[in-house]
Structure formats: structure tokens, C-alpha cells
Design a protein around this motif. Structure first.
Motif, PDB file in Angstrom:
ATOM      1  N   PRO A  14     -23.240 -25.439  13.713  1.00 46.03           N
ATOM      2  CA  PRO A  14     -23.913 -25.114  14.975  1.00 46.03           C
ATOM      3  C   PRO A  14     -23.130 -26.292  15.474  1.00 46.03           C
ATOM      4  O   PRO A  14     -23.283 -26.598  17.471  1.00 46.03           O
ATOM      5  CB  PRO A  14     -25.149 -24.731  14.492  1.00 46.03           C
ATOM      6  CG  PRO A  14     -25.776 -24.768  13.470  1.00 46.03           C
ATOM      7  CD  PRO A  14     -24.672 -25.812  12.800  1.00 46.03           C
ATOM      8  N   ARG A  15     -23.605 -27.598  15.353  1.00 43.35           N
ATOM      9  CA  ARG A  15     -22.773 -28.932  15.878  1.00 43.35           C
ATOM     10  C   ARG A  15     -21.776 -29.696  15.087  1.00 43.35           C
ATOM     11  O   ARG A  15     -21.346 -29.494  13.897  1.00 43.35           O
ATOM     12  CB  ARG A  15     -24.175 -30.143  16.466  1.00 43.35           C
ATOM     13  CG  ARG A  15     -25.338 -28.952  16.565  1.00 43.35           C
ATOM     14  CD  ARG A  15     -25.951 -30.208  17.280  1.00 43.35           C
ATOM     15  NE  ARG A  15     -27.229 -29.548  17.533  1.00 43.35           N
ATOM     16  CZ  ARG A  15     -28.495 -29.211  16.594  1.00 43.35           C
ATOM     17  NH1 ARG A  15     -28.395 -29.269  15.851  1.00 43.35           N
ATOM     18  NH2 ARG A  15     -29.271 -28.337  17.023  1.00 43.35           N
ATOM     19  N   GLY A  16     -21.208 -29.907  16.553  1.00 49.08           N
ATOM     20  CA  GLY A  16     -19.564 -30.706  15.591  1.00 49.08           C
ATOM     21  C   GLY A  16     -18.924 -31.893  16.528  1.00 49.08           C
ATOM     22  O   GLY A  16     -19.624 -31.589  18.320  1.00 49.08           O
ATOM     23  N   GLY A  35     -28.341 -21.105  14.337  1.00 48.37           N
ATOM     24  CA  GLY A  35     -27.346 -19.808  14.875  1.00 48.37           C
ATOM     25  C   GLY A  35     -27.692 -19.117  13.670  1.00 48.37           C
ATOM     26  O   GLY A  35     -28.498 -19.304  12.853  1.00 48.37           O
ATOM     27  N   CYS A  36     -26.464 -18.425  13.224  1.00 49.83           N
ATOM     28  CA  CYS A  36     -26.592 -17.167  12.517  1.00 49.83           C
ATOM     29  C   CYS A  36     -25.722 -17.348  10.896  1.00 49.83           C
ATOM     30  O   CYS A  36     -25.369 -18.253  10.939  1.00 49.83           O
ATOM     31  CB  CYS A  36     -25.826 -15.743  12.698  1.00 49.83           C
ATOM     32  SG  CYS A  36     -26.757 -14.661  13.313  1.00 49.83           S
ATOM     33  N   GLY A  37     -25.990 -17.035  10.365  1.00 51.91           N
ATOM     34  CA  GLY A  37     -25.107 -17.821   8.611  1.00 51.91           C
ATOM     35  C   GLY A  37     -25.996 -18.311   8.046  1.00 51.91           C
ATOM     36  O   GLY A  37     -26.849 -18.715   8.372  1.00 51.91           O
ATOM     37  N   CYS A  58     -20.309 -16.491  16.302  1.00 53.79           N
ATOM     38  CA  CYS A  58     -21.895 -16.473  15.693  1.00 53.79           C
ATOM     39  C   CYS A  58     -21.690 -16.066  13.939  1.00 53.79           C
ATOM     40  O   CYS A  58     -22.937 -15.916  13.580  1.00 53.79           O
ATOM     41  CB  CYS A  58     -22.735 -15.633  16.050  1.00 53.79           C
ATOM     42  SG  CYS A  58     -23.294 -16.070  18.208  1.00 53.79           S
ATOM     43  N   SER A  59     -20.692 -17.104  13.583  1.00 56.20           N
ATOM     44  CA  SER A  59     -20.525 -17.149  12.681  1.00 56.20           C
ATOM     45  C   SER A  59     -19.685 -17.885  11.541  1.00 56.20           C
ATOM     46  O   SER A  59     -18.977 -18.600  12.220  1.00 56.20           O
ATOM     47  CB  SER A  59     -19.513 -15.585  11.382  1.00 56.20           C
ATOM     48  OG  SER A  59     -18.001 -15.380  11.422  1.00 56.20           O
ATOM     49  N   ALA A 117     -23.253 -20.432  18.600  1.00 58.00           N
ATOM     50  CA  ALA A 117     -21.812 -19.871  18.290  1.00 58.00           C
ATOM     51  C   ALA A 117     -21.830 -21.414  17.593  1.00 58.00           C
ATOM     52  O   ALA A 117     -22.431 -22.722  17.208  1.00 58.00           O
ATOM     53  CB  ALA A 117     -21.205 -20.695  18.974  1.00 58.00           C
ATOM     54  N   PHE A 118     -20.883 -21.690  16.054  1.00 58.91           N
ATOM     55  CA  PHE A 118     -20.453 -22.234  14.908  1.00 58.91           C
ATOM     56  C   PHE A 118     -19.349 -23.185  15.258  1.00 58.91           C
ATOM     57  O   PHE A 118     -18.292 -22.584  16.418  1.00 58.91           O
ATOM     58  CB  PHE A 118     -20.293 -21.795  13.435  1.00 58.91           C
ATOM     59  CG  PHE A 118     -21.896 -21.438  12.772  1.00 58.91           C
ATOM     60  CD1 PHE A 118     -21.954 -22.545  11.719  1.00 58.91           C
ATOM     61  CD2 PHE A 118     -22.782 -20.624  12.907  1.00 58.91           C
ATOM     62  CE1 PHE A 118     -23.361 -22.150  10.955  1.00 58.91           C
ATOM     63  CE2 PHE A 118     -24.518 -20.045  12.228  1.00 58.91           C
ATOM     64  CZ  PHE A 118     -23.960 -20.821  11.769  1.00 58.91           C
TER      65      PHE A 118
END
Length: 173
Positions: free
Chosen positions: A66-68, A26-28, A121-122, A152-153
Motif C-alpha cells: 500500500p505504501r512505497g 487495501g485489498c488483497g 486496488c489489487s 491503492a497498492f
């Protein structure tokens, strides 16, 4: 023949996008479990507030990645509840930190509120728990996402709240 070449290019582009999502995450910048430098609660040192503006607790665990674990929210009223919440994390460091938070919590005087949800996405930079009557609401601070973001985060946060401030039947917004 042109249709086959076009289909192969489209498939290659889809595979590349999926690979970038997995590798890039993802981004960031990934904050990592436990907030900045792996410190539980480092993302938000200020207490969370109630609808009337009085402090009701504080962040004791924060991660944006990104994962959880699955989306969810719950009041963790015992060490067993908190350890079950921690077990949902695939990241061993996050599980270890959450278990340490559970061991350090006096459940006769405090409860934990765990919340996990996507943030787009942040990456989230801070979180706060707001209470109004029986209603609990998660507020997340985060920068605007970059336009090229493909994954996605998720934010996972645990708040420590004095037991007497927690409604008997909390409602999650």
C-alpha cells in the motif's frame, strides 16, 4: 438538530473509512518487500523481453504494498544511482535488499532499471520490462480488485539489464 446528527454520522463514516484504509492497507494480500517470502525477484523468475522477443534482463527486486516511494522510473547506471533509489524507500528491509542488489551488480556489464507506480486496488503479482527500440514499458500482472477496496497498492520493481541492450537514450512509456 437533525442536520448536526447527520453531519456527525457522515464524519464518523469518513473517519472509519480512513482508519480502515490505514489499518487494512487495501485489498488483497500484501506481498511484502522483495516478492514472495521476501526473496528479491521471486514474483517473476522469467527474463524480461525486448520488442523482438529476446531476453534482455530479469527482475531482481519486486514489492507490491500500500505504501512505497514516489512514482518514477529511471536507469540506474552506477552503485551510487542504485543506492539513491534505495534510499527513497521508507521500509528498511526493502532498502537493505536494494542496497544488496546494487552491491551484487557489475555496473561495467549491467544496468538496473527501477520503476515505481500505483497499481490500483489489487496487489501486483509479477512485472515485466518490455523494450521496443528506445522505448521501455512496464507490464504488471495483477488480479481484478475487490469492489470494497479503499486503498491503492503500489508496485516497485528493479530489473537487471545487460548494458549493451540498454538504449543510449531510453524513453519510458
Amino acid at each position: 438538530m437533525t442536520l448536526t446528527t447527520t453531519s456527525r454520522r457522515a464524519a464518523a463514516a469518513a473517519v472509519l473509512a480512513a482508519a480502515l484504509a490505514v489499518v487494512g492497507g487495501g485489498c488483497g494480500t500484501q506481498e511484502g518487500s522483495g516478492g514472495q517470502q521476501g526473496t528479491p525477484g521471486a514474483a517473476s523468475a522469467s527474463p524480461t523481453t525486448a520488442g523482438d522477443g529476446t531476453p534482455v534482463g530479469q527482475v531482481v527486486f519486486f514489492t507490491s504494498a500500500p505504501r512505497g516511494p514516489r512514482d518514477g522510473h529511471e536507469v540506474l547506471g552506477s552503485r551510487a544511482d542504485a543506492e539513491r533509489f534505495a534510499a527513497a524507500f521508507t521500509d528498511g528491509q526493502a532498502r537493505t535488499r536494494l542496497t544488496a542488489v546494487a552491491r551484487g551488480t557489475d555496473f561495467t556489464r549491467q544496468v538496473l532499471v527501477g520503476w515505481t507506480r500505483p497499481t490500483g486496488c489489487s496487489t501486483a503479482t509479477a512485472a515485466a520490462l518490455h523494450m521496443s527500440g528506445n522505448q521501455l514499458e512496464l507490464h504488471v500482472s495483477q488480479p481484478e480488485p475487490l469492489p470494497e477496496c479503499v486503498a491503492a497498492f503500489r508496485v516497485s520493481v528493479v530489473f537487471q539489464v545487460p548494458r549493451e541492450r540498454m538504449p543510449t537514450r531510453p524513453e519510458f512509456a
